[in-house]
Structures are given as structure tokens and as C-alpha cells.
Motif scaffolding. Structure first.
Motif, PDB file in Angstrom:
ATOM      1  N   GLY A 282     -17.603  35.996  -0.169  1.00 28.63           N
ATOM      2  CA  GLY A 282     -17.468  36.726  -1.552  1.00 28.63           C
ATOM      3  C   GLY A 282     -18.253  37.892  -1.440  1.00 28.63           C
ATOM      4  O   GLY A 282     -18.434  38.806  -0.428  1.00 28.63           O
ATOM      5  N   ASP A 283     -19.144  37.905  -2.653  1.00 19.94           N
ATOM      6  CA  ASP A 283     -19.853  39.008  -2.704  1.00 19.94           C
ATOM      7  C   ASP A 283     -21.384  38.998  -2.379  1.00 19.94           C
ATOM      8  O   ASP A 283     -22.347  39.956  -2.473  1.00 19.94           O
ATOM      9  N   ASP A 284     -21.650  37.947  -1.695  1.00 21.21           N
ATOM     10  CA  ASP A 284     -22.927  37.590  -1.261  1.00 21.21           C
ATOM     11  C   ASP A 284     -23.493  38.236   0.049  1.00 21.21           C
ATOM     12  O   ASP A 284     -24.626  38.393   0.290  1.00 21.21           O
ATOM     13  N   SER A 286     -22.757  42.065   2.608  1.00 19.14           N
ATOM     14  CA  SER A 286     -22.229  43.274   2.552  1.00 19.14           C
ATOM     15  C   SER A 286     -21.006  43.360   3.941  1.00 19.14           C
ATOM     16  O   SER A 286     -21.450  42.477   4.962  1.00 19.14           O
ATOM     17  N   LYS A 510     -27.677  41.193   2.011  1.00 18.38           N
ATOM     18  CA  LYS A 510     -27.483  42.161   1.256  1.00 18.38           C
ATOM     19  C   LYS A 510     -29.083  42.639   1.181  1.00 18.38           C
ATOM     20  O   LYS A 510     -29.362  43.885   0.348  1.00 18.38           O
TER      21      LYS A 510
END
Length: 532
Positions: A282-284, A286, A510
Motif C-alpha cells: 500500500g502507501d506504507d 515508497s 518512507k
């Protein structure tokens, strides 16, 4: 054979603008190691953006960054190593006379400058003063002389680098900070040999306690677990590469699910992942992805039956469907290749090859002409730590079954592959990847009869002549034309099956930034920094 080829990539300005940083792997061993490097697919994704310099980065002396490493190191001593993954780690510890940047241009490293003789037969390097090994000793001309003479076998011992042994005839040191390298004949690609790691004269423990001049110092290697490096507080060779990350752990981890769990739990900061696993994160994290300057190949041992028969090798080429492999194995994220160069090397890649179009009936006909109408048994030996190659082998097994070839997939450990396949050439066929190089010669000379790691066992005097002529040609357009002939030659002789340049996907924490692009496999930890 019919002429067909679509250009898969834009024609970049520079030869090598598309290979990526990396160590995480899909395949197995080849970069700028001291010894002839084994194939390995471990370069990161394409990006044109530059990160802030280390000097502008957030200080991170107390931070440990953990990176998944795709294979066990074969030897920590660059002179004795043959694996790309190992080189990609150890280039943080060692440095060459020259380094290279993200565009593939050479930059001063231990040497501050060089001049080439008008006849192209000698190179004079002026070394930087004040460069020190990690044990505090000054790096001088004697260390450079020691390194190159040992690699080329100029001391009377067996050479450790077969290419260099055929080129280098003399190393002179007029003073403590001047080195003159003299060649047997003009070599247009010689500068790619100047990135070879310089080792300290007389130091004998590089296999267990490596000492270089690089931005990171070796701490420990625990077999089957990790390689640990720490920041070299006194580093000064290349100002832009002064490190900020305090400690790096390269965690030996090959299982996809294990990497996914380690990323999610925070036990890994950077890892190469599959497309489904990248989506699962997911967005956890990069996600950085793109093609690699590498070639995945179904290597055929030209010296064993029935692969010593040209018609058999051609039949295999006709039976293999590369588009199907790319779709099934890497979810379409791969660039089809028709030669032993990646389209990434746009200047030298032959994009107009008369190649093999999948044709099952043609393959059957050739097998019948060769006396194998009922097919034969073929063993494909694959290193077990590279899932992409395993999956590719399974697809090829199904494809070859259509023409009566019964494939047995043999999985072996990476160390066994290096010894049995790459060194002893004891195999029928294998699937492997050869990753980024600074010069096309370092790809195409692998099929020459004098190359000691020509595990393809391909031998042809006309091919040898072409490669030799290309190496000595300084005019870029003429050199490119010769290398394109070399590629067509290998296709005509069905030397092996050249499959794809598979794209790679990296998941990056990130909290980090700075992952950079390089033309050969190099995970430059000096680029990595903690976000502000």
C-alpha cells in the motif's frame, strides 16, 4: 528466420543511462568485481531525479538501515569475488582509481586525474594525497601497483582477472603518487577497468576482515544472516560521497513472503519485491521500479549433446515464447531482448536483429533434421535463491514440451551454481541474469574462446575476431557497428536464448530518501539519507 524487432525503449543519449542501484535480486551475479563477475540481476529502477547531496542530508549517525540481499557473498575480497550482489555491497568499502556517476561518466576517486598516451597504449594516473585505508595507512602508488599486478598475473602467479591479464603488460610507479598502466594493444574500453577495487599492499585478510578506502567500513559477516558496515568517519576521497547513515545491515533474505513480512514489521527498510507484494504494501512504502541494464538468458552449454548441434539450439529458440514468459513471470514488466545486450545500451544494442519468431512447427522440423524427432531430455539448472529464474524455467518447461523436449528443473544453491555451472561448466542449460556493465565488451567477450568464464562453451574464431576488432576501435559508430555484428552472430549461431531485461521493483521505507541510478549494480549507501 525473419527480421523483426520493435524498439522497446527510447534511445537515450548515453550508452548506460538506465541501469539502477541495487543488490536485491531476481537473478544471480555480475558487476565490477575484481575477478570476472558472475551473472546477477540486481539493479534498481530508472529515475532521472537527483537527491540532495549527503552534505544537505539529515544527519543519521545513530540510524541503522536494513537492506535485503539476494544471495550469500561468495568472497569479501574483491580480487576473489565473482558475484554481483557481493560487489554491490563491497563497493561501499573499496574504491578504484576512478568511480562512476549516475550517468555512467567516470569521476575521480583514488586518482585525481589521468592522461592517455596518443597511441592509446598507456594511461598515467596521478593519485590523491591523504586517501587512507580503514586501518589508517596511506593509499599510494605501491597499493595500485600491487592490485593491478596481482589481478593481471604480472607477479608470476595465476591471474585473477582474465580480461586484465590479456591487456596489461606493465605497471610503473615513478613516484608515490603516480601510476602508469601499459597495455599490450589499444583497448577502447579500458577505462571500465579503472573502477577495480584498490587493495592495501601486503594485507592478506580481505576475505574475512576487508579493508578499503571507501565511505563505509566492514564490521562483520554472519553467514546466512547479514553483512554489517559502519560509517567511515574519516572518509574524504570523494566529497559528494561522505556518508550520513551510521550503520547498514545487508540482510541475506531470498524468500518473497519473508521479505514482505520483514518490511511490514519494520525489520527491513529496503527490499526488492514482486508486483503483487508491492501492491500489498500500500502507501506504507515508497515504490521505485523500472527496467534494468541486464539480460536474462537461457544459457545453453554448446559443448554437450545434443546442444552441440546448431539445429537443436535453433529449435529451442523457435520453441521459446518470450512474450509469454514476460507476461507470466514478471506480469508484463520486462523488456524483450534479442541479443546479449540490453536495449538500455542504446548506442550498441542491435534493434534490427534477424531474430527467432516463435514457431512450434519450425522447431519440430529442425529437431527432426537433427535426428531428435522424438525429442530428448534437458536439465535446466537454476539457482534456488532467484524466484524469477525458477518461474521462467517452469514456463520454458511447458513451452519445450510442445516440441517433445522433456525438461527437468534442477534447483541448486547459489554457491553450487557458481562452482558447478559458472566455473566448472558442468551442466546442460541454466537460467541466469547478466547485469549492468560500463562497456559492451564486458558483455560480448563472454562468448569468446579465450574468456575463462565462457560457461556457454561457445567457440568460433570469426566471432573472436569481431570482438577483438571492436575492442580496439575508438570510433564510436564503427565500434557500435561491430558490436551489432557480434550480436547477430550469436543469434545466427543460436549460442543461447536471450529472453528479457526484467524490470525490478523496490520498496523503500518512507523515512529514507536518495536511492540513485547507476549503470552497474551498486547500492551506494552514501546516497541514502533520512528525510528531514
Amino acid at each position: 528466420m525473419k527480421t523483426r524487432k520493435e524498439r522497446n525503449m527510447k534511445n537515450f543519449k548515453r550508452i548506460i543511462a538506465v541501469a539502477l542501484v541495487g543488490i536485491l535480486s531476481l537473478s544471480a551475479g555480475c558487476a565490477a568485481t575484481q575477478k570476472e563477475a558472475a551473472p546477477e540481476n540486481s539493479v534498481p529502477p530508472v529515475t532521472e531525479s537527483a537527491s540532495p547531496s549527503a552534505a544537505q542530508s539529515t544527519p543519521a549517525s545513530d540510524v541503522t538501515v536494513r537492506v535485503a540481499l539476494g544471495s550469500e557473498p561468495d568472497n569479501l575480497d574483491p580480487m576473489l569475488s565473482a558475484a554481483t550482489d557481493t560487489a554491490a555491497v563491497m563497493m561501499n568499502v573499496y574504491e578504484g582509481l576512478m568511480g562512476f556517476d549516475q550517468k555512467g561518466d567516470f569521476i575521480p576517486a583514488i586518482a585525481q586525474s589521468y592522461t592517455a598516451a596518443p597511441d592509446g597504449l598507456s594511461y598515467t594516473f596521478t593519485l590523491k594525497k591523504g586517501v587512507k585505508f580503514h586501518d589508517g595507512k596511506d593509499c599510494t602508488a605501491k597499493d595500485v601497483k600491487y592490485t593491478y599486478e596481482k589481478l593481471a598475473g604480472l607477479t608470476g602467479e595465476k591471474p585473477l582477472n582474465s580480461t586484465l591479464s590479456q591487456e596489461l603488460v606493465k605497471v610503473e610507479t615513478p613516484d608515490d603518487y603516480t601510476v602508469v598502466l601499459t597495455l599490450k594493444q589499444r583497448d577502447a574500453g579500458f577505462m571500465s577497468k579503472t573502477i577495480l577495487s584498490i587493495e592495501e599492499e601486503g594485507y592478506a585478510d580481505n576475505s574475512t576482515k576487508p579493508i578499503g578506502t571507501g565511505p563505509y567500513k566492514f564490521v562483520e559477516y554472519i553467514q546466512g544472516q547479514k553483512i554489517v558496515l559502519e560509517k567511515n568517519e574519516n572518509y574524504s576521497t570523494i566529497a559528494e560521497r561522505k556518508p550520513t547513515i551510521g550503520k547498514v545491515e545487508f540482510v541475506i533474505m531470498t524468500d518473497e513472503n519473508a521479505k514482505l513480512m520483514a518490511l511490514k514489521s519494520g525489520n527491513l527498510d529496503i527490499a526488492g519485491v514482486s508486483a503483487p507484494n508491492a501492491a500489498a504494501l500500500g502507501d506504507d512504502f515508497s515504490i521505485v521500479q523500472g527496467p534494468q541494464n541486464m539480460v536474462q538468458v537461457l544459457a545453453l552449454n554448446n559443448a554437450v549433446k545434443p546442444l552441440d548441434n546448431l539445429k537443436v539450439r535453433q529449435a529451442i529458440n523457435y520453441a521459446v515464447n518470450k512474450d509469454e514468459i514476460i507476461g507470466a513471470v514478471v506480469d508484463g514488466k520486462g523488456t524483450k531482448v534479442e541479443s546479449f545486450l540490453s536495449p538500455s545500451m542504446a548506442t550498441y544494442y542491435n534493434d534490427n536483429i534477424a531474430a527467432y519468431k516463435t514457431d512450434i512447427e519450425k522447431a519440430k522440423s529442425l529437431l527432426k533434421e537433427a535426428g531428435y524427432e522424438k525429442g530428448f531430455d534437458l536439465t535446466i539448472t537454476v539457482p534456488s535463491n532467484y524466484q524469477t529464474h525458477i518461474d521462467t524455467a517452469q514456463v520454458i518447461k511447458d513451452q519445450l514440451a510442445q516440441v517433445g523436449i522433456n525438461v527437468n528443473i534442477q534447483l541448486i544453491e547459489w554457491a553450487q551454481w557458481l562452482d558447478g555451472v559458472y566455473t566448472k561448466r558442468d551442466y546442460q542449460s541454466t537460467i541466469i541474469g547478466h547485469s549492468g556493465k560500463l562497456d559492451p565488451q564486458d558483455f560480448l567477450n563472454r562468448f569468446t574462446s579465450t574468456y575463462d568464464k565462457n560457461y556457454f562453451n561457445f567457440t568460433n574464431p570469426d566471432y573472436d575476431k569481431l570482438v577483438t576488432e571492436a575492442a580496439a576501435t575508438t570510433d564510436i559508430s564503427q565500434r557500435a557497428a561491430l558490436y551489432k555484428q557480434c550480436q547477430q552472430f550469436l543469434v545466427d549461431q543460436a549460442a543461447s536464448v536471450f529472453i528479457q531485461d526484467p524490470h525490478i521493483i523496490f520498496a523503500v521505507s518512507k523515512k529514507l530518501d536518495g536511492l540513485q541510478i547507476y549503470p552497474v549494480t551498486f547500492f551506494n549507501m552514501s546516497d541514502i539519507h533520512v528525510k528531514s
